[in-house]
Design a protein around this motif. Structure first.
Motif, mmCIF file in Angstrom:
data_model
loop_
_atom_site.group_PDB
_atom_site.id
_atom_site.type_symbol
_atom_site.label_atom_id
_atom_site.label_comp_id
_atom_site.label_asym_id
_atom_site.label_seq_id
_atom_site.Cartn_x
_atom_site.Cartn_y
_atom_site.Cartn_z
ATOM 1 N N PRO A 1 -10.633 -3.709 7.450
ATOM 2 C CA PRO A 1 -10.557 -4.801 6.474
ATOM 3 C C PRO A 1 -9.292 -4.737 5.630
ATOM 4 C CG PRO A 1 -12.209 -3.176 5.826
ATOM 5 C CD PRO A 1 -11.788 -2.827 7.220
ATOM 6 N N ARG A 2 -8.638 -3.565 5.577
ATOM 7 C CA ARG A 2 -7.386 -3.438 4.827
ATOM 8 C C ARG A 2 -6.361 -4.453 5.325
ATOM 9 N NH1 ARG A 2 -4.721 0.603 2.258
ATOM 10 N NH2 ARG A 2 -6.246 2.172 2.852
ATOM 11 N N TRP A 3 -6.201 -4.540 6.652
ATOM 12 C CA TRP A 3 -5.201 -5.441 7.216
ATOM 13 C C TRP A 3 -5.759 -6.854 7.377
ATOM 14 C CZ3 TRP A 3 -2.143 -1.885 6.123
ATOM 15 C CH2 TRP A 3 -2.333 -0.562 6.528
ATOM 16 N N LYS A 4 -7.069 -6.957 7.603
ATOM 17 C CA LYS A 4 -7.686 -8.262 7.833
ATOM 18 C C LYS A 4 -7.458 -9.206 6.661
ATOM 19 C CE LYS A 4 -12.162 -10.429 8.839
ATOM 20 N NZ LYS A 4 -12.122 -11.399 7.743
ATOM 21 N N ALA A 5 -7.587 -8.695 5.446
ATOM 22 C CA ALA A 5 -7.443 -9.552 4.272
ATOM 23 C C ALA A 5 -6.058 -10.172 4.203
ATOM 24 C CB ALA A 5 -7.724 -8.743 3.008
ATOM 25 N N ALA A 6 -5.038 -9.374 4.515
ATOM 26 C CA ALA A 6 -3.670 -9.886 4.447
ATOM 27 C C ALA A 6 -3.429 -10.954 5.501
ATOM 28 C CB ALA A 6 -2.675 -8.744 4.626
ATOM 29 N N VAL A 7 -3.915 -10.709 6.722
ATOM 30 C CA VAL A 7 -3.696 -11.668 7.798
ATOM 31 C C VAL A 7 -4.508 -12.937 7.560
ATOM 32 C CG1 VAL A 7 -3.900 -12.049 10.277
ATOM 33 C CG2 VAL A 7 -3.132 -9.835 9.423
ATOM 34 N N LEU B 1 -2.360 6.724 1.563
ATOM 35 C CA LEU B 1 -2.533 5.872 2.736
ATOM 36 C C LEU B 1 -2.504 6.704 4.004
ATOM 37 C CD1 LEU B 1 -2.669 3.130 4.192
ATOM 38 C CD2 LEU B 1 -0.169 3.017 3.995
ATOM 39 N N ARG B 2 -1.537 7.609 4.096
ATOM 40 C CA ARG B 2 -1.444 8.437 5.298
ATOM 41 C C ARG B 2 -2.675 9.326 5.451
ATOM 42 N NH1 ARG B 2 3.576 11.549 8.066
ATOM 43 N NH2 ARG B 2 2.360 12.864 9.466
ATOM 44 N N THR B 3 -3.117 9.923 4.354
ATOM 45 C CA THR B 3 -4.297 10.785 4.418
ATOM 46 C C THR B 3 -5.523 10.009 4.866
ATOM 47 O OG1 THR B 3 -3.444 12.244 2.687
ATOM 48 C CG2 THR B 3 -5.820 12.279 3.081
ATOM 49 N N GLU B 4 -5.698 8.816 4.325
ATOM 50 C CA GLU B 4 -6.840 7.981 4.699
ATOM 51 C C GLU B 4 -6.828 7.672 6.190
ATOM 52 O OE1 GLU B 4 -8.342 3.377 4.004
ATOM 53 O OE2 GLU B 4 -6.983 4.299 2.558
ATOM 54 N N LEU B 5 -5.660 7.301 6.711
ATOM 55 C CA LEU B 5 -5.554 6.969 8.126
ATOM 56 C C LEU B 5 -5.725 8.205 9.005
ATOM 57 C CD1 LEU B 5 -2.594 4.420 8.007
ATOM 58 C CD2 LEU B 5 -5.025 3.917 8.302
ATOM 59 N N GLU B 6 -5.224 9.342 8.558
ATOM 60 C CA GLU B 6 -5.366 10.572 9.336
ATOM 61 C C GLU B 6 -6.827 10.984 9.462
ATOM 62 O OE1 GLU B 6 -1.120 12.884 8.559
ATOM 63 O OE2 GLU B 6 -2.810 13.228 7.203
ATOM 64 N N ASP C 1 0.822 -1.209 0.000
ATOM 65 C CA ASP C 1 0.000 0.000 0.000
ATOM 66 C C ASP C 1 0.859 1.264 0.000
ATOM 67 O OD1 ASP C 1 -2.215 -1.571 -0.016
ATOM 68 O OD2 ASP C 1 -2.739 -1.259 2.085
ATOM 69 N N ARG C 2 1.957 1.247 0.751
ATOM 70 C CA ARG C 2 2.824 2.427 0.795
ATOM 71 C C ARG C 2 3.518 2.647 -0.542
ATOM 72 N NH1 ARG C 2 6.187 3.352 6.277
ATOM 73 N NH2 ARG C 2 6.019 5.492 5.523
ATOM 74 N N ALA C 3 3.919 1.559 -1.180
ATOM 75 C CA ALA C 3 4.581 1.686 -2.478
ATOM 76 C C ALA C 3 3.617 2.216 -3.533
ATOM 77 C CB ALA C 3 5.150 0.335 -2.910
#
Length: 302
Positions: A254-260, A221-226, A213-215
């Motif tokens: 769900p962004r992180w859930k899918a990866a885990v 990504l930062r704006t979304e989280l902020e 996501d960062r790449a």
């Protein structure tokens, strides 16, 4: 690991500690400072089990690997903090710490740098630095430990290390449900055995998704989280809330859930840490009843 996390679903404090294990890398994404969560309660309330479960996200959850004792010196903890930067630092049993310096250690960990030292010729040595969300356990609070040495805790310390009473409200310490086990001890033994048999998998999956996501769009990504963070902070008590929000984000998004999930793990969700809320004052607009409630208020999908 899948069977381990299945047993943690709907367990307030255990789920929070597990979510916190994933939160360290987001400090860099958001430019947030380091800080910690301290799980405090009587013996045999599941504190060590919570620490073992959290440690298993990154590696072997034992004293010679991911779990570190509070009884180490401040100098020794500098090296450990530097080694765990952007991952997870766990310090077990605050009662073993030196009451004269434990407050300075918390300040040091939260301020992200060790002492400035000079070499033999007087030149300044490079200072060790780090960035970490650290977890702590103990039978007493930081204020009580410092009080043993005649010291008084300052308000700034309580913001840097937030107390979480090890009481999920079911008279079973950090547990709310034993999932078929006959007693809390049996359930704790089951979780610890599962954590020691399956470890280090989930963090790699999480980091893979975060790096992707960062790449692709670091600024986005930062704006979304902020945006999500600011909505949370607008509705909740401010002291230590940034750190709690980052933990809840990793435990609900769900962004992180899918990866885990892809790594064979179920994602930790459970009721919100009401003991923390009540100890710092109620959130603005009332107290949500679950992490899913926090998620909906932050427009996150549980």
């Amino acid at each position: 690991m899948c069977e381990l996390v299945e047993g943690i679903l709907a367990i307030t404090l255990l789920g929070l500690f597990l979510a916190a294990a994933f939160a360290g890398p987001l400090l860099d994404v958001l430019g947030e400072s380091s800080g910690g969560l301290h799980l405090v309660g009587a013996s045999r309330t599941g504190k060590s089990t919570a620490a073992v479960v959290a440690a298993s996200v990154w590696g072997k959850p034992t004293a010679d690997a991911q779990l570190h004792p509070w009884r180490g010196t401040a100098n020794g903890l500098e090296g450990i903090a530097a080694e765990t930067t952007d991952t997870l630092l766990i310090l077990d049993e605050m009662g073993q710490a030196d009451g004269r310096e434990v407050g300075d250690v918390v300040y040091m960990l939260a301020n992200e740098a060790g002492k400035q030292r000079a070499s033999r010729n007087g030149a300044a040595r490079p200072r060790q630095s780090w960035r970490a969300l650290f977890l702590s356990t103990g039978e007493i609070t930081l204020a009580q430990k410092m009080g043993e040495a005649g010291k008084r805790v300052m308000a700034g310390l309580e913001v840097r290390l937030v107390n979480l009473p090890a009481d999920a409200g079911a008279d079973m310490g950090v547990f709310q449900d034993l999932h078929g086990k006959p007693d809390p001890v049996s359930f704790a033994d089951y979780l610890q055995a599962a954590a020691r048999a399956n470890h280090g998998i989930a963090a790699r999956a999480f980091l893979g998704r975060l790096a992707q996501d960062r790449a692709a769009n670091a600024a986005g990504l930062r704006t979304e989280l902020e945006v999500l963070r600011d909505k949370f902070l607008a509705e909740h008590v401010q002291h230590g809330a940034n750190r709690l929000w980052i933990t809840l984000e990793t435990g609900t998004s769900p962004r992180w859930k899918a990866a885990v999930d892809h790594a064979g793990n179920r994602h930790p969700l459970g009721p919100c840490p009401r003991p923390w809320c009540s100890s710092r004052g109620p959130p603005k607009g009332g107290e949500p009843s679950s992490i899913s409630g926090y998620a909906s208020r932050c427009e996150l999908e549980p």
